[in-house]
Design a protein around this motif. Structure first.
Motif, short mmCIF file in Angstrom:
data_model
loop_
_atom_site.label_atom_id
_atom_site.label_comp_id
_atom_site.label_asym_id
_atom_site.label_seq_id
_atom_site.Cartn_x
_atom_site.Cartn_y
_atom_site.Cartn_z
N VAL A 327 -2.19 -30.89 18.96
CA VAL A 327 -2.91 -30.07 17.98
C VAL A 327 -2.25 -28.70 17.88
O VAL A 327 -1.99 -28.06 18.89
CB VAL A 327 -4.39 -29.91 18.36
CG1 VAL A 327 -5.12 -29.04 17.35
CG2 VAL A 327 -5.06 -31.27 18.47
N THR A 328 -2.00 -28.26 16.65
CA THR A 328 -1.49 -26.90 16.40
C THR A 328 -2.51 -26.16 15.55
O THR A 328 -2.77 -26.54 14.41
CB THR A 328 -0.13 -26.93 15.69
OG1 THR A 328 0.80 -27.66 16.47
CG2 THR A 328 0.38 -25.51 15.47
N LEU A 329 -3.11 -25.12 16.12
CA LEU A 329 -4.06 -24.28 15.39
C LEU A 329 -3.28 -23.15 14.74
O LEU A 329 -2.87 -22.19 15.40
CB LEU A 329 -5.13 -23.75 16.34
CG LEU A 329 -6.17 -22.79 15.76
CD1 LEU A 329 -6.88 -23.41 14.56
CD2 LEU A 329 -7.17 -22.38 16.82
N ILE A 330 -3.06 -23.27 13.44
CA ILE A 330 -2.26 -22.28 12.71
C ILE A 330 -3.08 -21.02 12.43
O ILE A 330 -2.62 -19.90 12.59
CB ILE A 330 -1.73 -22.89 11.40
CG1 ILE A 330 -0.83 -24.11 11.72
CG2 ILE A 330 -0.97 -21.87 10.58
CD1 ILE A 330 -0.41 -24.88 10.50
N SER A 341 -14.35 -14.70 4.61
CA SER A 341 -13.99 -16.08 4.24
C SER A 341 -12.58 -16.42 4.73
O SER A 341 -11.68 -16.70 3.92
CB SER A 341 -14.07 -16.25 2.71
OG SER A 341 -15.36 -15.93 2.24
N PRO A 342 -12.36 -16.41 6.04
CA PRO A 342 -11.03 -16.80 6.53
C PRO A 342 -10.80 -18.30 6.35
O PRO A 342 -11.76 -19.09 6.25
CB PRO A 342 -11.07 -16.43 8.01
CG PRO A 342 -12.53 -16.51 8.37
CD PRO A 342 -13.28 -16.07 7.14
N THR A 343 -9.56 -18.71 6.30
CA THR A 343 -9.19 -20.13 6.18
C THR A 343 -8.70 -20.63 7.52
O THR A 343 -7.89 -19.98 8.18
CB THR A 343 -8.10 -20.32 5.11
OG1 THR A 343 -8.61 -19.89 3.85
CG2 THR A 343 -7.71 -21.78 5.00
N TYR A 344 -9.21 -21.80 7.91
CA TYR A 344 -8.77 -22.44 9.15
C TYR A 344 -7.75 -23.52 8.79
O TYR A 344 -7.97 -24.31 7.88
CB TYR A 344 -9.94 -23.08 9.89
CG TYR A 344 -11.15 -22.18 10.06
CD1 TYR A 344 -11.01 -20.80 10.19
CD2 TYR A 344 -12.43 -22.71 10.09
CE1 TYR A 344 -12.12 -19.99 10.34
CE2 TYR A 344 -13.54 -21.90 10.24
CZ TYR A 344 -13.39 -20.55 10.36
OH TYR A 344 -14.48 -19.74 10.51
N ASN A 345 -6.65 -23.55 9.52
CA ASN A 345 -5.59 -24.55 9.29
C ASN A 345 -5.16 -25.17 10.61
O ASN A 345 -4.89 -24.45 11.58
CB ASN A 345 -4.37 -23.90 8.61
CG ASN A 345 -4.65 -23.50 7.17
OD1 ASN A 345 -4.68 -24.34 6.29
ND2 ASN A 345 -4.88 -22.22 6.95
N VAL A 346 -5.09 -26.51 10.62
CA VAL A 346 -4.73 -27.25 11.82
C VAL A 346 -3.78 -28.37 11.43
O VAL A 346 -3.93 -28.99 10.37
CB VAL A 346 -5.98 -27.86 12.49
CG1 VAL A 346 -5.60 -28.78 13.64
CG2 VAL A 346 -6.91 -26.75 12.99
N THR A 347 -2.80 -28.64 12.28
CA THR A 347 -1.93 -29.80 12.08
C THR A 347 -1.97 -30.67 13.33
O THR A 347 -2.18 -30.17 14.45
CB THR A 347 -0.48 -29.40 11.78
OG1 THR A 347 0.04 -28.65 12.88
CG2 THR A 347 -0.40 -28.56 10.50
#
Length: 711
Positions: A327-330, A341-347
């Protein structure tokens, strides 16, 4: 729950659906079950085989045969069950209608060639294809009655029809898939041409038609008009089997070596594959698993959403994926965000799903897959986060349900805009405006930054000034690049003889302040260079800690420097510079009470528009000034004197006193007089001016009246 499936053997297997390596039982015949699809209804399983028999078995234990019927020739396709009847085709060119209770034939219909497909039943009709190039629409109550038929350009060899939404969809060896009117299949609505013949049965779901072709492609078409292709995917072999569609996935095998899992929204996105032998069959989905039989006498069981769990060859078992995804928490990162309103991004390192939690797993929220529900890239657009600190934790699973919950981040949100200037607090170096200052005794407070309005944000070094109207109270230099300034932490108290400005330690030590106070005629002046809460913190005799006695500054226009601070009296305003803090208190002389014109100090101060003695009254509103109103010009007229009582009439008139004028003070009659002598000229009433002269005249007049009465 159990699974029943056949293959290129003479056995039908019943396997444990939770673990297909565990065979429950089996049913053995004298010929093959090849591409035969079992049908299950009301606790029974129905299936045909190549020797022309159709069997009715106990679905809970398929080794128990209930009944069978012989059709005289082989059965390749599956059965359809509806309203107590079973419909099935045979190589003897016929389609049969059988009573499911006793497996007795009710009716049949003869086509022009053998039938290798499975019938479909809907809307009171039976739809069945034949290798005679036709599809037939028959009466479901009595299939010997033909309603109509549709002729294609080639054979309907293995392609079975599917009915949905008022249409019949079917593939043909002429490379086309057809969309027909379900009420009258002789009326064609649309068609779509592939690059090879079609033996796959269409699946209809989510507004799409999914169908395979022997051109190695799986197609996704618009169900309302199949001439419009949505997407396609090229596999490693022919796609004979019918696609199986769930809410999220499409499963289909190929005649190559792969079993495929696609995103149902767009099949161009491949979720995963697993290597099997070539397969012509249609997958079956039960609960959280999908099953498919291959041509090598194996049944494969795959997990949903993972198609790599295992397989079953009687006596053997496949391996399982036990490695969790990376998991990479960008984002978010360990920083402060100036947005609610932050954006959460994960790959992920492999296909899977992702949830997040802001409360350590008490509440988990699914993130949106950029490639569909299952994929490798996910995002979530947060909204409405209050200012504060948050810890986000990521809960990721691959499609084998292997979990990775290690990724987390601590971040802050500072998105409030307290002063409404359009700059959030986190980025605002100037918080608030003049209305945010706690001010007492200030008539019209104004704050400027570099001579401009204070709303907005500032960078670098600028002068800050506070005004009461046009009169400056304090100014100082502030480095906004180093520290912000919050006006809600500023407190100002002003009286006629004092000024206190408390900045709550916000001004950097390198930048001192200058204080400005009006001089009402101070006789003493004390400055306290410390953070003060009230003027009372300054002693009256100026002997307290951090206090500077600047009495010597009064009247000194060149300035007096004491303890590093300089006081200058410019006449009406005294300024004190180089202060670390700001508090000043002055003393004025007591007022004189002489009645003969008053002191020259009050003569001047009673017309300067100021409250010189600090009692809250200005000029002629001050009682001290009214004592001297006759010695100074341009004052408010004195109020009228009280009316004197009327004189008693004389007992014995004196003839020599024959005329007496009326006496009026400020247009008020004081005493009535006798009428004038006839013929004598009238005299206008006279007015006595208010003041010391008027008082003297009244005394003289009163004395004359007393003398006259005595006479």
């Amino acid at each position: 729950m159990d699974l029943s499936i056949g293959g290129n053997t003479n056995r039908l297997y019943q396997l444990n659906a939770s673990n297909i390596t565990r065979q429950v039982t089996n049913f053995t015949t004298t010929n093959f079950f090849v591409m035969n699809h079992p049908a299950i209804a009301e606790g029974f399983l129905y299936i045909g085989n190549y020797n022309g028999h159709v069997f009715k078995l106990n679905a809970s234990n398929i080794s128990q045969q209930i009944a069978n019927i012989s059709l005289g020739d082989g059965v390749r396709g599956g059965a359809a069950i509806h309203n107590g009847f079973l419909y099935i085709g045979s190589w003897n060119n016929r389609v049969y209608q059988i009573n499911v209770t006793d497996m007795r034939q009710v009716a049949n219909f003869t086509t022009g060639n053998d039938i290798e497909s499975s019938p479909a039943v809907a809307n009171g009709y039976v739809y069945v294809t034949s290798t005679d190039l036709r599809m037939y629409q028959l009466d479901a109550n009595n299939i010997s009655r033909q309603i109509t038929n549709f002729s294609a350009g080639s054979s309907f060899r293995d392609a079975s029809p599917t009915v949905a939404g008022g249409y019949v969809y079917v593939g043909n060896d002429d490379n086309r898939v057809y969309q027909l009117d379900a009420n009258n299949i002789s009326r064609q609505i649309a068609n779509f041409t592939t690059l090879d013949d079609i033996k796959s049965t269409p699946s209809v779901a989510h507004g799409y038609v999914y169908i395979g072709s022997n051109d190695n492609n799986l197609y996704q078409l618009d169900a309302s008009n199949i001439s419009r292709m949505i997407a396609n995917y090229t596999t490693d072999g022919d796609v004979w089997g019918s696609p199986t569609v769930t809410d999220e996935f499409v499963f289909v095998p190929s005649t190559g070596s792969q079993f495929y899992q696609f995103n149902a929204s767009n099949i161009s996105h491949l979720i995963g594959t697993s290597t099997i032998s070539l397969a012509y069959t249609t997958p079956v989905v039960l609960e959280n698993a999908v099953y498919v039989a291959d041509s090598g006498s194996r049944v494969w069981q795959f997990g949903i959403p993972n198609i790599t769990i295992g397989n079953y060859t009687p006596g053997s078992q496949g391996g399982a994926d036990t490695t969790p995804p990376t998991v990479t928490l960008i984002s978010p990162q360990n920083i402060t965000y100036a947005s609610a309103s932050p954006t959460y991004n994960v790959t992920l390192s492999e296909n899977g799903s992702v949830q997040f939690s802001l409360n350590n797993g008490t509440t988990n929220t699914s993130m949106t897959g950029d490639e569909g529900t299952y994929g490798t890239s996910f995002h979530y657009n947060a909204s409405g986060l209050a200012d504060g600190q948050y810890v986000i934790r990521i809960y990721a699973k691959d499609i084998a349900n292997n979990s990775n919950n290690a990724a987390s981040a601590r971040f802050n949100v500072s998105a409030a805009d307290a002063d409404g200037d359009g700059v959030v607090n986190a980025n605002d170096t100037m918080h608030g405006d003049a209305s945010a200052v706690s001010a007492s005794g200030v008539g019209a407070l104004d704050v400027t930054i570099a001579g401009n309005a204070s709303n907005g944000t500032f960078n670098g070094i600028h002068e800050v000034a506070f005004f009461d109207g046009s009169s400056k109270l304090i100014n100082f230099t502030h480095d906004f690049g180093t520290a912000s300034l919050n006006l809600s932490k500023v407190f100002i108290t002003k009286t006629s003889t004092s000024l206190l400005v408390n900045l709550s330690g916000q001004v950097l030590a390198a930048y001192n302040k200058t204080l400005f106070v009006n001089d009402p005629g101070f006789t003493a002046l004390c400055v306290k260079d410390a953070e003060l809460s009230s003027i009372g913190d300054i002693s009256e005799d100026c002997t307290g800690a951090n206090e500077i006695n600047f009495t010597s500054c009064i009247g000194n226009s060149t300035g007096v420097t004491l303890n590093g601070s300089t006081c200058t009296d410019s006449g009406s305003v005294i300024s004190i510079t180089n202060l670390a803090h700001t508090g000043v208190r002055g003393t004025v002389a007591a007022a004189s009470t002489t009645e003969s014109g008053g002191s020259s100090k009050y003569k001047g101060e009673c017309k300067d528009g100021k409250d010189n003695d600090g009692d809250g009254f200005i000029d002629n509103d001050d009682a001290d000034c009214r004592k001297y109103r006759n010695t100074e010009g341009n004052h408010t007229p004195a109020p009228a004197l009280p009316v004197l009582p009327a004189a008693a009439p004389a007992q014995t008139p004196r003839p020599e006193i024959t005329v007496m004028p009326e006496i009026v003070v400020n247009d008020t009659e004081v005493a009535p007089a006798q009428k004038p002598i006839k013929g004598a000229p009238e005299k206008a009433p006279f007015h006595i001016p208010f003041g010391s002269i008027g008082v003297a005249l009244l005394i003289i007049i009163a004395a004359s009246i007393v003398i006259w009465k005595k006479i």
